[in-house]
Every structure is written in C-alpha cells, then in structure tokens.
Design an enzyme around this catalytic site. Structure first.
Site, PDB file in Angstrom:
ATOM      1  N   HIS A 127      43.100  36.394  33.105  1.00 44.05           N
ATOM      2  CA  HIS A 127      43.466  35.068  33.628  1.00 44.05           C
ATOM      3  C   HIS A 127      42.357  34.044  33.527  1.00 44.05           C
ATOM      4  O   HIS A 127      42.576  32.874  33.810  1.00 44.05           O
ATOM      5  CB  HIS A 127      43.927  35.170  35.088  1.00 44.05           C
ATOM      6  CG  HIS A 127      42.800  35.422  36.046  1.00 44.05           C
ATOM      7  ND1 HIS A 127      42.249  36.655  36.204  1.00 44.05           N
ATOM      8  CD2 HIS A 127      42.127  34.594  36.865  1.00 44.05           C
ATOM      9  CE1 HIS A 127      41.274  36.594  37.105  1.00 44.05           C
ATOM     10  NE2 HIS A 127      41.171  35.343  37.520  1.00 44.05           N
TER      11      HIS A 127
HETATM   12  C1  UD1 Z   1      41.815  31.554  41.232  1.00 43.90           C
HETATM   13  C2  UD1 Z   1      40.305  31.637  41.487  1.00 43.90           C
HETATM   14  C3  UD1 Z   1      39.736  32.830  40.737  1.00 43.90           C
HETATM   15  C4  UD1 Z   1      40.482  34.103  41.025  1.00 43.90           C
HETATM   16  C5  UD1 Z   1      41.962  33.890  40.742  1.00 43.90           C
HETATM   17  C6  UD1 Z   1      42.771  35.136  41.021  1.00 43.90           C
HETATM   18  C7  UD1 Z   1      39.118  29.469  41.750  1.00 43.90           C
HETATM   19  C8  UD1 Z   1      38.228  28.524  41.075  1.00 43.90           C
HETATM   20  N1  UD1 Z   1      39.611  30.467  40.975  1.00 43.90           N
HETATM   21  O1  UD1 Z   1      41.960  31.212  39.867  1.00 43.90           O
HETATM   22  O2  UD1 Z   1      38.383  32.994  41.113  1.00 43.90           O
HETATM   23  O3  UD1 Z   1      39.993  35.142  40.221  1.00 43.90           O
HETATM   24  O4  UD1 Z   1      42.427  32.792  41.541  1.00 43.90           O
HETATM   25  O5  UD1 Z   1      44.107  34.923  40.878  1.00 43.90           O
HETATM   26  O6  UD1 Z   1      39.364  29.342  42.935  1.00 43.90           O
HETATM   27  N2  UD1 Z   1      49.731  29.627  40.467  1.00 43.90           N
HETATM   28  C9  UD1 Z   1      51.027  29.991  40.766  1.00 43.90           C
HETATM   29  N3  UD1 Z   1      51.243  30.655  41.947  1.00 43.90           N
HETATM   30  C10 UD1 Z   1      50.252  30.951  42.807  1.00 43.90           C
HETATM   31  C11 UD1 Z   1      48.944  30.559  42.487  1.00 43.90           C
HETATM   32  C12 UD1 Z   1      48.699  29.900  41.312  1.00 43.90           C
HETATM   33  O7  UD1 Z   1      51.951  29.740  40.012  1.00 43.90           O
HETATM   34  O8  UD1 Z   1      50.524  31.548  43.869  1.00 43.90           O
HETATM   35  C13 UD1 Z   1      49.469  28.899  39.200  1.00 43.90           C
HETATM   36  C14 UD1 Z   1      49.022  27.486  39.501  1.00 43.90           C
HETATM   37  O9  UD1 Z   1      50.061  26.592  39.454  1.00 43.90           O
HETATM   38  C15 UD1 Z   1      47.964  27.205  38.454  1.00 43.90           C
HETATM   39  C16 UD1 Z   1      47.484  28.572  38.024  1.00 43.90           C
HETATM   40  O10 UD1 Z   1      48.368  29.540  38.549  1.00 43.90           O
HETATM   41  O11 UD1 Z   1      48.516  26.558  37.347  1.00 43.90           O
HETATM   42  C17 UD1 Z   1      46.073  28.812  38.476  1.00 43.90           C
HETATM   43  O12 UD1 Z   1      45.967  28.924  39.919  1.00 43.90           O
HETATM   44  P1  UD1 Z   1      44.614  28.565  40.716  1.00 43.90           P
HETATM   45  O13 UD1 Z   1      44.585  29.142  42.057  1.00 43.90           O
HETATM   46  O14 UD1 Z   1      44.339  27.144  40.578  1.00 43.90           O
HETATM   47  O15 UD1 Z   1      43.444  29.252  39.943  1.00 43.90           O
HETATM   48  P2  UD1 Z   1      43.356  30.691  39.295  1.00 43.90           P
HETATM   49  O16 UD1 Z   1      43.173  30.464  37.859  1.00 43.90           O
HETATM   50  O17 UD1 Z   1      44.433  31.584  39.782  1.00 43.90           O
END
Ligand code: UD1
Length: 370
Positions: A209
């Site tokens: 990811h």
């Molecule tokens: C975040 C953390 C990372 C961790 C990861 C585990 C930061 C900078 N990064 O990254 O350290 O390893 O989580 O998962 O805080 N999304 C969903 N549903 C959710 C959560 C996210 O669809 O429940 C989608 C969001 O819309 C977004 C993408 O996933 O487009 C990324 O989510 P985000 O929490 O911003 O960062 P991660 O890349 O998951």
C-alpha cells in the site's frame, strides 16, 4: 494516587488498533486510571477499523472525530481542529499516541500546545527516509512528546542522537506482540487457508500500500508482473488495501490478477490475517507491522522497500529488504528452504503493556508525592 488519572488513548488507523488494545485492557484494570479511546476516524471502513475493534475486544470509542481521508495537510489539520475542541472541553491528564500515522502527529501537536502531557508508544523508530510521510510524523511526535516508550534499543539510540533527554526514554518492548498473544487462541482456531483453498505452509501472502510502490504506474506494473510470474511457482493471496485497489482501477491493472494463482481479496480482520500469516510459506509486503509480526512468528518476509524503521527485523529476525530486481534471490531461498531462520528480539514478550502501565503509574505517583 489520590485521584484518577484521565487518559486519552488515540486510535486512528489500522496499524494502531493492535497497539492500543493491550494497553487499554491493562489500563482499565487499574483503579487509578480512567482510560478512554478516542478514534480520529482516519480509517473508517468496516474492514479497516470496526472489525479490529471487534477482534481485539475494544469498546465503541468514547469519541469518534470522523476526520476521514484527504491530503496530508487536510487530514492532519482536521484531526488537530477536532481533537483540540475535545481537549479544551474535557482536558485529560495524559494523551497516549501510538505508531506513526498522521493522527499520531496531529494529536501530539494539539495536546502539547495546550500544555497536556503526551506519551508516544513505539517511539524512536527511524527509516532515515524523509520521503515517507510516516518518518515526518515520527520525528515531530518524538521531538514533542513527554514520554517516549521504545520497542527496541535502536529506538533509544536514535532519540539520544536527536538530543532527547535520557530520562524521557524507556525501552518497553513491542506492544504488537501483546495483541497477538492476547488473542492467540482465537487466531489458532481459524483455518483461513482452507477457506481460500490453499495448502497450509505452501502459499505466499502479499500486502502492498505504500505510495512508493503503488502510486507510480511503471513501478507498480513491474510489481504486478513479478507477482504474475511468482504465481507460477507458488499460490498467492493478496488482501488489497483500499488505496491499492484505487490504483489498480486507475491503471486498469485487473488483468494481472485474473490468473487463478493469485487470489485478490478484501483486507482481512486481525484474527484471520494473523492466522493466514502464521501458516504462510512467505510474506511479501511493504507494511511496517508485518515485518515485526513475521519476525515474531518466524515466517520469511521479503519487504519491498529501500529502508526500514524496524532494523532488528532484518538483523535479528526473518525480514529482508529488497527491490523488484533483487527479490527473486529471497524467493528462491525460501522456496528451496535455504532462507535464514531468525531470532525474536529482546522484550518482544507479550508483556509490554504491563511495563507501560508501570511507567505511567511511577510518573504520576512521583509527581503527586513531590
Ligand atoms: C495510512 C498510514 C500508514 C499506514 C496505513 C495502513 C499515514 C500517513 N499513513 O496510510 O502509515 O501504514 O494507513 O493502512 O497516516 N481508505 C478507505 N477506507 C479506509 C481508510 C482509507 O477507503 O477506512 C482510502 C482513502 O480514501 C484513501 C486511501 O485509502 O484514498 C488511503 O488512506 P489514508 O489513511 O489516507 O492513508 P494510508 O495510505 O492508508
């Protein structure tokens, strides 16, 4: 202690839930502690959040700040704004943040500026790669927090090198191991491989990811091609993170995963995921936590990253850093049973939450008697 110590434990994103759970369960047993879980809402899907609360026997959070997704500044800013409101209306004696996600840094800044004490669990880890958003979060959080609880000795050394006072730092061990041991019986009672029609001990689990692997089309394409080739040698199961799923759609990479050798599935809950890892031949990942879980379980782990903030998993454990050009060396070693065995690092013993609780108790006891 005369009065109860009010503690806010910050939950936020998937890797954090297994770090707060053992600590929450220890704290609620203490008469002097009044611990409340605050969920920032950084992760909000059922399989990225709720299922972990259920598996780890956590109650519904006391508050959910519901910040959701966004750019780094948007997400960090929203957490700060919402958490500050809560801190002002009901100030705690201590805020405990864990790990390195955006919410960890945001809650630290908001609390410290209001003069509220902050403790960081899993402090001191450094990848020395400032292109990783998590590295920025770690540096800011550690420079501001009042207590720094480290998982391994390298964490202590990193903090001392950054000029942090020794009396703030305490080596407590790896809290994630507490979570695993807490629900080991349930983990061992599952058989996820069977449900996925995989042969136990003879499949690879892939999780990816990180922006460095999935955001750039050419790089992600090479990884997909590699996985496609690997699936001729070993069955693969790939629980797909929401951000990775979006990238597969954006780049129209579905065709790489139509092959029967690769099963793409939704992210699994904690118990099922660890069960799948425990019975795997090999992990291929870019996660931080999985490098540690595989080291503890003695499962070979090939990490598709240039660096790691968890070096003991490489020097002592079963982890190897690699890139798409070098990964096949590790794969061959694993498939021919020549891969290194690995040891379990010091204080990864399932008793970290106890040490943290003692540390809090000691601090507040001394403050009150001084
Ligand atoms: C975040 C953390 C990372 C961790 C990861 C585990 C930061 C900078 N990064 O990254 O350290 O390893 O989580 O998962 O805080 N999304 C969903 N549903 C959710 C959560 C996210 O669809 O429940 C989608 C969001 O819309 C977004 C993408 O996933 O487009 C990324 O989510 P985000 O929490 O911003 O960062 P991660 O890349 O998951």
């Amino acid at each position: 202690m005369g009065h109860q110590i009010k503690i806010f434990l910050i939950a936020a994103a998937r890797p954090n839930f297994m770090k707060i759970a053992p600590l929450y369960h220890q704290l609620i047993k203490q008469r002097w502690a009044n611990a409340k879980i605050i969920h920032t809402g950084q992760h909000y899907d059922i399989n990225m959040s709720d299922s972990f609360f259920k598996d780890l026997n956590l109650p519904t959070p006391y508050r959910n700040l519901e910040v959701g997704s966004g750019s780094h500044a948007e997400q960090t800013g929203r957490v700060m704004i919402e958490f500050e409101k809560l801190l002002v209306s009901e100030p705690p004696d201590l805020v405990i943040v864990v790990g390195d996600v955006n919410s960890t840094m945001a809650c630290t800044i908001a609390a410290v500026k209001l003069g509220i004490r902050v403790a960081h669990l899993e402090a001191g880890l450094r990848s020395f790669d400032r292109e990783m958003p998590e590295e920025i979060n770690r540096i800011v959080t550690d420079s501001l927090a009042d207590f720094l609880w480290t998982p391994s000795e390298d964490g202590n050394q990193n903090l001392l090198r950054e000029g942090i006072k020794e009396e703030k730092i305490e080596l407590v061990g790896n809290i994630m191991i507490d979570s695993l041991e807490m629900v080991r019986t349930q983990i061992e009672s599952e058989d996820v491989a069977k449900k996925l029609k995989l042969e136990s001990g003879n499949y690879a689990v892939v999780t990816l990811h990180r922006p460095s692997n999935v955001d750039q089309k050419s790089k992600f394409k090479r990884i997909c091609e590699f996985l496609n080739n690997l699936s001729n040698k070993i069955d693969i199961v790939f629980p797909i993170h929401p951000r990775t799923r979006k990238q597969i759609e954006a780049f129209s990479f579905h065709s790489y995963f139509n092959d029967n050798g690769i099963q793409t599935i939704d992210p699994l809950n904690y118990i099922n995921f660890i069960n799948l890892v425990m019975n795997a031949k090999l992990l291929i990942t870019d996660s931080g936590g999985i490098q540690e879980e595989t080291t503890y379980l003695g499962i070979p782990c090939l990490t598709l990253r240039e660096n790691t903030e968890r070096p003991v998993t490489v020097t002592q454990g079963t982890n190897t850093l690699c890139c798409i050009d070098t990964i096949n060396t590790g794969v061959e070693q694993v498939l021919t049973n020549r891969y290194k065995a690995g040891d379990i690092p010091q204080l990864w013993d399932g008793r970290t939450a106890n040490r943290v609780v003692k540390s809090i108790e000691r601090y507040f006891h001394n403050t009150e008697t001084n």
